[in-house]
Design an enzyme around this catalytic site. Sequence first.
Site, mmCIF file in Angstrom:
data_model
loop_
_atom_site.group_PDB
_atom_site.id
_atom_site.type_symbol
_atom_site.label_atom_id
_atom_site.label_comp_id
_atom_site.label_asym_id
_atom_site.label_seq_id
_atom_site.Cartn_x
_atom_site.Cartn_y
_atom_site.Cartn_z
ATOM 1 N N ILE A 130 26.869 35.746 24.934
ATOM 2 C CA ILE A 130 26.530 35.515 25.575
ATOM 3 C C ILE A 130 25.124 35.833 26.393
ATOM 4 O O ILE A 130 25.731 37.689 27.115
ATOM 5 C CB ILE A 130 26.874 34.144 26.469
ATOM 6 C CG1 ILE A 130 26.688 33.468 27.569
ATOM 7 C CG2 ILE A 130 28.480 35.211 27.302
ATOM 8 C CD1 ILE A 130 27.470 32.878 27.813
ATOM 9 N N ALA A 137 19.229 41.228 37.771
ATOM 10 C CA ALA A 137 19.672 39.954 38.292
ATOM 11 C C ALA A 137 21.320 39.993 37.527
ATOM 12 O O ALA A 137 21.528 39.768 36.098
ATOM 13 C CB ALA A 137 19.074 38.526 37.799
ATOM 14 N N PHE A 163 24.349 44.731 29.171
ATOM 15 C CA PHE A 163 25.547 44.660 29.366
ATOM 16 C C PHE A 163 25.764 43.638 28.792
ATOM 17 O O PHE A 163 27.435 43.105 29.035
ATOM 18 C CB PHE A 163 25.981 44.167 30.676
ATOM 19 C CG PHE A 163 25.581 45.393 32.108
ATOM 20 C CD1 PHE A 163 25.493 47.310 31.166
ATOM 21 C CD2 PHE A 163 25.469 44.943 32.513
ATOM 22 C CE1 PHE A 163 25.769 47.845 32.520
ATOM 23 C CE2 PHE A 163 24.595 46.587 34.085
ATOM 24 C CZ PHE A 163 24.458 47.437 33.738
ATOM 25 N N GLU A 249 36.064 30.576 31.208
ATOM 26 C CA GLU A 249 35.756 32.167 31.211
ATOM 27 C C GLU A 249 36.633 32.657 32.018
ATOM 28 O O GLU A 249 36.990 33.529 31.339
ATOM 29 C CB GLU A 249 33.993 32.489 31.301
ATOM 30 C CG GLU A 249 34.200 33.830 31.394
ATOM 31 C CD GLU A 249 32.508 33.973 31.051
ATOM 32 O OE1 GLU A 249 32.150 35.301 31.093
ATOM 33 O OE2 GLU A 249 31.363 33.299 32.114
ATOM 34 N N ARG A 275 62.372 59.583 31.524
ATOM 35 C CA ARG A 275 61.919 60.833 31.875
ATOM 36 C C ARG A 275 62.784 60.721 32.921
ATOM 37 O O ARG A 275 63.502 60.337 33.719
ATOM 38 C CB ARG A 275 60.846 60.280 32.223
ATOM 39 C CG ARG A 275 60.000 61.633 33.068
ATOM 40 C CD ARG A 275 59.857 62.913 32.228
ATOM 41 N NE ARG A 275 59.077 63.412 33.210
ATOM 42 C CZ ARG A 275 58.260 65.016 32.914
ATOM 43 N NH1 ARG A 275 58.718 65.393 31.817
ATOM 44 N NH2 ARG A 275 57.567 65.508 34.126
ATOM 45 N N GLN A 343 50.441 56.168 38.262
ATOM 46 C CA GLN A 343 50.988 57.186 39.427
ATOM 47 C C GLN A 343 52.666 57.640 38.586
ATOM 48 O O GLN A 343 52.393 58.554 38.716
ATOM 49 C CB GLN A 343 50.973 56.261 40.708
ATOM 50 C CG GLN A 343 51.524 56.716 41.268
ATOM 51 C CD GLN A 343 50.747 58.317 42.234
ATOM 52 O OE1 GLN A 343 49.485 58.632 41.559
ATOM 53 N NE2 GLN A 343 51.256 59.239 42.080
#
Length: 387
Positions: A130, A137, A163, A249, A275, A343
Site C-alpha cells: 500500500i 508526507a 517506507f 489495520e 538462570r 533487561q
Amino acid sequence: MGGMDQFKTPQSEDITLFRDMLIRCLEKEVLPHYDRWEREGHMPREVWNTLGAAGMLGPDMPEEYGAAGAPFEVNLMILEETCRLGLHGLSTGFNVHANIVMPYVNNIGTPAQKAEWLPKLASGEAIGAIGMTEPGAGSDLAGMRTNAVRDGDDYIINGSKIFITNGLHAGLVVLAAKTDTSKGAKGISLFLVDTSLPGFKKGKGIEKIGQHSSDTAELFFDNLRVPASAMLGEENKGFAYLMQELPRERIGVATQAIGACEGAMALTRDYVTQRKAFGQSLSQFQNTRFKMAELRAQIELTKAYLNQCIARCKAGVMTTEEASILKLTATELQVKVTHECLQLFGGYGYTQEYPISRFFLDARVQTIYAGTSEIMKEMIARGELGR
C-alpha cells in the site's frame, strides 16, 4: 461431554485447524531459514507462494476467489502466531498483504477488480503493498505530492512513496494519489497499480534497525499510465476509504503487539527459571517476580480491549478513537514488555545470540507505522476534547 468440548464453536475449531496448518508450514518452510534471512536482509520471493499454497494468505477472503472464507479471527491468529515465534518481519509483510491490501480490494473493488487480483493475492502469485507515505508526507495526507492526471481513458501518475512494506516484491500497489490538488486530503483517490507497467520503478531496499527480512522500499512513478478502470472506488473518495479501512489495520498491528509480548514473555520465563545468581534462580527474586507479574497484568488488560475492539469492528461500530486507543496502548506496551524482558536477560539480552534482542528491535517501529503514537494521541484527544 468432557473437558471444554461443550464450549467449542465452529469459529474456534476453524482457528485451531488453521493454527495447526500454519505452525506446520512455518516449522518446515520458515523457521529453519529465518535467522539467515534476517542476516541477509530479505526473504525469498518463493515464501509467498509457499504461504499461498498452504492457504495462509487472506484466509478470510471469499471462497470464490481461491480463499477459505474463514472468520476474520483466523487472519489475526496468523499475525499473532508469527510474532509470538519471533517472525515479526514476515508478520508485517503478511499484515500489509492479507490484512490491508486484500480487504481494500474486496471491500471497495469492482467485481472485475476482485476477480483479477484476489485470486493472485490469495495464491501468492502477486504480493500486495500500500502506497501512502511519502518523503515529505507521512501522517499528513494533505501534504501528499504524488498525483494522477486524467488523460482520456487513462490516468498518468507521477510521484514517489517511501517506507513501503513489500515494496520490492510487490505485484500490486494500492496507491494513494492526488486527483484534485485544490482539495487537500479530500482530493485523494486510490488506484490498483500493476507494478509490471512502464513507468513504475523500485528503489533499493531500505536498511532498518529491526525487521530486517521484511522488504521495505521506495517506489517511483514516472508518467505511469493506468486505465481509468484501475481506480479503486470513486474519484476523490480515497481519504474516506483510508479512514474506513484503518480500524482493521490497527487491530492487525495491535494483534502483532500481543503476539510479540507473549513470545518475549515465554523466552524470559524460560531464561529466569533456568538462570541462577547468588545461589538461586532469577525467578525467585522479588524484582523478577513483580516485574513479570506487572507485565502479565498489562498484557491481559490489553488483550481484553483488543477482543472488545475486534467484536466492535466485526459489528461495524468501531470508532476512530477506539482504534487509536488500541493501537497506542498495544504498541507502547510491546515496546515496554520487550524492553523489560531484555533487561532480565542482563548482558545476554544485548547479544544477537539470544532471540529477545530481535523482539526488542522489531518492536520499535510498531509505535511509528500505521499512525505514530503522537498521531494516535491527537485522534483520542479530538474524540475527548474536540479539535
